[in-house]
Design an enzyme around this catalytic site. Sequence first.
Site, PDB file in Angstrom:
ATOM      1  N   ASP A 157       1.202  -1.877  -0.447  1.00  0.00           N
ATOM      2  CA  ASP A 157       0.116   0.232   0.050  1.00  0.00           C
ATOM      3  C   ASP A 157       1.175   1.217   0.642  1.00  0.00           C
ATOM      4  O   ASP A 157       1.905   1.199  -0.822  1.00  0.00           O
ATOM      5  CB  ASP A 157      -0.498   0.035   0.953  1.00  0.00           C
ATOM      6  CG  ASP A 157      -2.344   0.556   0.895  1.00  0.00           C
ATOM      7  OD1 ASP A 157      -2.071   1.683   0.409  1.00  0.00           O
ATOM      8  OD2 ASP A 157      -3.113  -0.159   1.044  1.00  0.00           O
ATOM      9  N   HIS A 213      -3.947   6.610   2.892  1.00  0.00           N
ATOM     10  CA  HIS A 213      -4.191   5.026   2.620  1.00  0.00           C
ATOM     11  C   HIS A 213      -3.959   4.165   3.013  1.00  0.00           C
ATOM     12  O   HIS A 213      -4.347   2.918   3.706  1.00  0.00           O
ATOM     13  CB  HIS A 213      -4.651   4.782   0.880  1.00  0.00           C
ATOM     14  CG  HIS A 213      -5.564   4.272   0.460  1.00  0.00           C
ATOM     15  ND1 HIS A 213      -4.524   2.658   0.316  1.00  0.00           N
ATOM     16  CD2 HIS A 213      -6.758   3.618  -0.430  1.00  0.00           C
ATOM     17  CE1 HIS A 213      -5.534   1.540  -0.261  1.00  0.00           C
ATOM     18  NE2 HIS A 213      -6.276   2.857  -0.646  1.00  0.00           N
ATOM     19  N   SER A 248     -10.930  -1.106  -0.939  1.00  0.00           N
ATOM     20  CA  SER A 248      -9.839   0.054  -0.124  1.00  0.00           C
ATOM     21  C   SER A 248     -10.245  -0.712   1.522  1.00  0.00           C
ATOM     22  O   SER A 248      -9.059  -1.488   2.270  1.00  0.00           O
ATOM     23  CB  SER A 248      -9.046   0.720  -0.279  1.00  0.00           C
ATOM     24  OG  SER A 248      -8.254   0.338  -1.955  1.00  0.00           O
TER      25      SER A 248
END
Length: 757
Positions: A139, A214, A543
């Site tokens: 990620d 994220h 996600s």
Amino acid sequence: MKRVAQVITLLFFINFALVHGATNTKHYIVYMGKHSLPNSEFVTTANCYLLASVTGSLHGAQKVALHHYTKSFRGFSAMLTPQQAQQLAEKDAVVSVFESRMNPVHTTRSWDFLDIDSINQYNQLPMNLKSDVVIGVIDSGVWPESESFNDNGLGPVPEKFKGECVPGDNFTLTNCNRKIIGARFYLKAFEAENGPLESSNSIFFRSPRDSDGHGTHTASTIAGHMIGNVSLFGMARGIARGGAPNARLAIYKACWFNLCSDADILSAMDDAINDGVDILSLSLGPVPPEPSYFENAISVGAFHAFQEGILISASAGNSAFPKTATNVAPWILTVAASSVDRQFNTNIYLGNSKILKGFSLNPLQMGTFYGLIAGSAAAAPGVPAANASICKNNTLDPTLVKGKIVVCTLEEVTDDRRQKAIFVRQGGGVGMILIDPFAKDVGFQFVIPGTLIGQEQAHELQAYMTMEKNPVARIYPTQTVLKTKPAPQVAVFSSRGPNIITPDIIKPDVTGPGLNILAAWSPVATEVTGERSVSYNIISGTSMSCPHVSAVAAIIKSYRPSWSPAAIMSAIMTTATVLDNNNQLIGRDPNGTEATPFDYGSGHINPLAAINPGLIYDFDSHDIINFLCSTGASPAQLKNLTGEIIHCQNPPTSSHNFNYPSIGVSNMNGSLSIYRIVTYFGEGPTVYVAQINHPTGVNVSVTPAKLKFTTTGEKMSFRIDFIPFEKTDGSFVFGDLTWSNGIHRVRSPLALNVLSQ
Ligand SMILES: *[C@@H]1O[C@H](CO)[C@@H](O)[C@H](O)[C@H]1NC(C)=O
Ligand SMILES: *[C@@H]1O[C@H](CO)[C@@H](O)[C@H](O)[C@H]1NC(C)=O
Ligand SMILES: *[C@@H]1O[C@H](CO)[C@@H](O)[C@H](O)[C@H]1NC(C)=O
Ligand SMILES: *[C@@H]1O[C@H](CO)[C@@H](O)[C@H](O)[C@H]1NC(C)=O
Ligand SMILES: *[C@@H]1O[C@H](CO)[C@@H](O)[C@H](O)[C@H]1NC(C)=O
Ligand SMILES: *[C@@H]1O[C@H](CO)[C@@H](O)[C@H](O)[C@H]1NC(C)=O
Ligand SMILES: *[C@@H]1O[C@H](CO)[C@@H](O)[C@H](O)[C@H]1NC(C)=O
Ligand SMILES: *[C@@H]1O[C@H](CO)[C@@H](O)[C@H](O)[C@H]1NC(C)=O
């Protein structure tokens, strides 16, 4: 002096060539399958010699090579001309040569609405599981100082783990601990394809440190420590915790500014497999349509991981439409996104005392009432009203919007909603109301008080604004509403099947919470937070659902260390539920139409049941090869995947007998019999009985209809006969098969497309 100048020129030239493709080069991945060379240095050297044979010199080879894959499989990536790529592809040692592509992360840039600890099932899980399970997260890195990554109560780093903590900008060895046990970063491919990070005009760290938020969010959702009383400015207040709070995290940063290059991802996978992770979590994927399994870096890397006993859990994507699901290989657990029982209401009080229900994440107080004006009535000179109504840049007249709440509309569903508020603020506006048909699924954060309303509320608002000469309103801070019904519902954006590559494999596989998830955040990432620095944030996307499923996989792995990745997939899939909290079939947003296996696969994850599934549908990499053989894969294609020369069984076993935990037939011509094998996990003798929900127009029977097991580990096979009596002509019909012994229910969805009776 002159010498120095030359060197600088040379370096500049190389950079220029790499970045701008001045010599017509592109970034290619040269994949060479498994290797038997003694160590990484040997592989790198051998790669350079091979590359030199097309670039003309060893020096030239070293200049264009970016990544060397040296651990779990052999290969490299390099900037090459198409001719050089072709020459390499013809070499005996080379399996395949493919261009590296970009994969976006799967967060919708702001659909928002719930948090993990509101899901009761997580709270019921035993907390004191001994956990040496390691989850690799590919990620955007991690914000290591977040409280969610403190390692209180965790034992030493598991001995099997061979990963490293790689320092870099604002990241030192002390940033790893017994929670974050490894951290690496990959950016060569990204920079080669997009130019240097410096050209982005955004904050970044050349290290595992996360500037996007994220990666911090997904990692803390998987294995964050329990942290009490966190919230986003009071919204969603509660305990933040990962699904598997005792598991360990290995961070592989391969995403920059929400984009992840194939070649960087493959390098991360090469390391992760070798480092000894148990689970790999990927909240990213190719832009649909997904390339065939034999030409897709993620599919190829995931196949190696699967062979090594690693489960790959990956997001299906946020593309909303049929046939857009990505990461659909049968050796990947593909995750859709759904809501939880919580809403964020940001209501509007009108001057006539009416209250309009709106949705957003608004922490801002509006002290008093302000005048309302429609964007269309506030057009700047020379701008058509229709343009101003969309509240785009430079369309609003500051003299009209100053001190007002501006009512805006959408041009397209994909409009950047946050930016509209920025433009309203630029004109001096103090608030924004956006009319949005998907209002409920969109929990945006704005730089000024803002909220989204649906069509019905919009009519009321417009009626009031027409009636009243000086209409006024006040936008209230968001109220968190719990226990909303129905929930879960499949999110409006969640990518759908059928699987475009092997349509007999139902995809996605399962759904999990992906709407408005509260988790840790990078305080320097303020683009989606209304320019406010926060350490916990609420965002949405597949996600966010993928890490929930990765966490459940980690919990199962800690209970059942010997289980194969397929067994873990089976446990998660066969125990999933298709009912919502009204005990009705799960619907799909925006209007609650009944969802199908192409929305949620086997259903919504049920972690408690998944630990004890009763029966398992297992398979290994040989079964996958057989499946691919029977769906027509050529030896050359299979070699692309495995790196080895594969001879298919002749005739191959039917693809429909691939022991997948769900059952799809995309082209049924009359009656069909298929076989499955289940493995019993339980204590003592028991009897499982088959129950069928018939798809419309197809009779289904199971033989034997009862399976008697005596000892754990016992395997039994059964046959399913399908007798269609109605054509469905391209549209699938759905049903299910459930084995039950009165305690455990082991359910497989059926998805059938009947071409002829
Ligand atoms: C990163 O390190 C630099 C140099 O030490 C420092 O100036 C900067 O404030 C640090 N940034 C963050 C976000 O900690
Ligand atoms: C949670 O934190 C808020 C302020 O951040 C505080 O007002 C509140 O009392 C805390 N609640 C609990 C239960 O500790
Ligand atoms: C193997 O992969 C390469 C690179 O994607 C592709 O060009 C080639 O067509 C593939 N070969 C087969 C037989 O699929
Ligand atoms: C108004 O919108 C249309 C369509 O988006 C665009 O082509 C046109 O340039 C816009 N006009 C102005 C003055 O912004
Ligand atoms: C809006 O337009 C101005 C120029 O009129 C420009 O400087 C600015 O970058 C634009 N903002 C965005 C977000 O496009
Ligand atoms: C539900 O929404 C979908 C997508 O917007 C639309 O195609 C469908 O007609 C709607 N169904 C009902 C019953 O409103
Ligand atoms: C059904 O017939 C179609 C068209 O002839 C063929 O492509 C397909 O493979 C057949 N399906 C099965 C399950 O045999
Ligand atoms: C399907 O099952 C029904 C009920 O058992 C039976 O009446 C019917 O004949 C069957 N149809 C076919 C085509 O086998």
